[in-house]
Design an enzyme around this catalytic site. Structure first.
Site, mmCIF file in Angstrom:
data_model
loop_
_atom_site.group_PDB
_atom_site.id
_atom_site.type_symbol
_atom_site.label_atom_id
_atom_site.label_comp_id
_atom_site.label_asym_id
_atom_site.label_seq_id
_atom_site.Cartn_x
_atom_site.Cartn_y
_atom_site.Cartn_z
ATOM 1 N N ARG A 197 0.732 -1.347 0.031
ATOM 2 C CA ARG A 197 0.001 -0.047 -0.007
ATOM 3 C C ARG A 197 0.647 1.033 -0.124
ATOM 4 O O ARG A 197 0.411 2.229 -0.340
ATOM 5 C CB ARG A 197 -1.129 0.028 1.213
ATOM 6 N N TYR A 211 -16.198 15.093 -16.372
ATOM 7 C CA TYR A 211 -16.853 13.667 -16.043
ATOM 8 C C TYR A 211 -17.869 13.640 -14.985
ATOM 9 O O TYR A 211 -17.833 14.289 -14.003
ATOM 10 C CB TYR A 211 -15.478 12.833 -16.022
ATOM 11 N N ASP A 222 -6.967 16.947 -16.299
ATOM 12 C CA ASP A 222 -7.169 15.778 -16.611
ATOM 13 C C ASP A 222 -6.870 15.338 -18.190
ATOM 14 O O ASP A 222 -7.697 16.032 -18.958
ATOM 15 C CB ASP A 222 -8.716 15.462 -16.472
ATOM 16 N N LYS A 229 -7.974 4.074 -19.732
ATOM 17 C CA LYS A 229 -8.276 4.379 -21.156
ATOM 18 C C LYS A 229 -7.353 4.275 -22.136
ATOM 19 O O LYS A 229 -6.733 3.287 -22.274
ATOM 20 C CB LYS A 229 -8.950 5.850 -21.058
#
Length: 394
Positions: free
Chosen positions: A59, A112, A184, A209
């Protein structure tokens, strides 16, 4: 001796990885482990105190993940990067790191749907406000920045309307005021656009993406300077825990190797399909950065290498007409997401932006007849023929 900088296509394959450090393995190894052992108790103490570099717990850092982070930092021209379990985990970590109660976020005119939902949550639960700005001129931007604006958040091209924001202009004004600019860059990938080169401060990707390109990973990336990335690593990533799995990082490393080749093909296919759609009798309007008649065409030429693989267009008729058209497609798949080898189509008003209230959607330019096409890697003629036969049936 300083290492010679290579071109993007070469860096996509080689950056961030040294075979010598991993038993000569040509492909980065997958370190599928949750924790790491220490040679002794004192070493564990030093690592937790930050006095010695090394891995502790996946982590907090993992060798496979670090190779990915080092590679994307090079490709985005940044100092450092962090990988996350999703694009929204990346967006959340950045916005939480940059804001506090009473702050304000200035956003591009359209984001988005889930980013919109996150900003609504920040407003309702923590008193962090937000407004949307056209950001189409210095005057507009300066009027929309408030005394408590903590960051400027931009999508360009904007999802799904394909509007562009002049990043150089925004960065210049924001830097004068000491306001960080977050971009973004999902729709472009670093192959087509590098916001940090234009003066922006932080880059975010939904790596699901174009970075992945194969439709088999959910992931996010953040790139910035070492100080900010270190801050996010020690706080919002570590404590909220939206970390990527080593296997997903390994898949992204595989995908990035072909990123330039894929983006060239996505973009070339999109240009050909745009030319077909623009003059179609059943298409009302079309939104594509590579359109010489696009309002932001000059901005596209200034800050993007190519026009990318996304086309949005409105169909003449109603929402039901648009849905009927989608239902008649055969090769093209109805699915959200983008950047996959397969061509995908979706209806933003009822899918990716359904969470946005209708009045706000219309302000963003998202009509009920708007469709977003993610152009894939198939032969463009086959994609065109599928669009043609679906048009013929409505």
């Amino acid at each position: 001796m300083e290492k010679k900088k290579s071109r993007f296509e070469t860096e996509a394959i080689h950056a961030g990885y040294s075979n010598d450090e991993h038993q000569g393995s040509l492909v980065p190894p997958l370190y599928q482990t949750s924790t790491f052992t220490f040679a002794n108790a004192e070493q564990g103490e030093r690592r937790f105190a930050g006095k010695e570099e090394g891995f502790i717990y996946s982590r907090l850092g993992n060798p496979t993940v670090k190779i990915l982070e080092d590679k994307i930092a090079v490709l985005e021209k940044g100092e450092a990067a962090l990988a996350f379990s999703s694009g929204m985990a990346a967006v959340s970590a950045v916005l939480v790191a940059l804001t506090k109660t009473g702050d304000h976020i200035l956003c591009s005119q359209g984001v988005y749907g889930c980013t919109f939902g996150l900003m609504e949550l920040l407003k309702e639960k923590y008193g962090i406000g937000h407004d949307f700005s056209l950001m189409d001129s210095v005057e507009t931007l300066e009027n929309d920045i408030l005394p408590n604006t903590a960051c400027i958040y931009i999508e360009t091209p904007i999802n799904p309307t394909m509007k562009l924001v002049d990043l150089e202009m925004v960065a210049r004004i924001a830097n004068e005021k000491g306001i960080p600019v977050v971009v973004d860059n999902t729709f472009c990938s670093p192959y087509l656009q590098t916001p940090l080169d234009l003066g922006c401060d932080i880059v975010i990707h939904s790596a699901t993406k174009y970075i992945c390109g194969h439709g088999d990973v959910i992931a996010g990336l953040v790139v910035g300077n070492k100080e900010f990335i270190g801050q996010v690593s020690r706080t919002t990533q570590k404590d909220i825990g939206g970390i990527i799995s080593p296997f997903d990082a390994w898949l992204l490393l595989r995908g990035i190797k072909t990123l330039p080749v894929r983006m060239d093909r996505h973009s070339a296919n999109a240009v050909r399909l745009f030319e077909f759609l623009k003059n179609h009798a059943k298409v009302d309007s079309i939104y594509f950065p590579g359109d010489p008649e696009h309002v932001d065409y000059e901005t596209m030429k200034k800050q993007m290498k190519q026009s990318s693989g996304l086309i949005s267009f409105t169909i003449k008729g109603t929402k039901e007409t648009a849905q009927m058209f989608m239902n008649h497609l055969q090769l093209i798949k109805i699915a959200v997401s983008l950047g996959d080898a397969e061509t995908l189509i979706q209806h933003p008003a009822t899918m990716t932006h359904a969470v946005v209230p209708e009045e706000e959607r219309r302000k963003m330019g998202i009509e009920n007849t708007l469709l977003r096409l993610s152009v894939g890697l198939e032969a463009w003629e086959d994609i065109k023929e599928d669009l043609e036969q679906a048009f013929d049936k409505i």
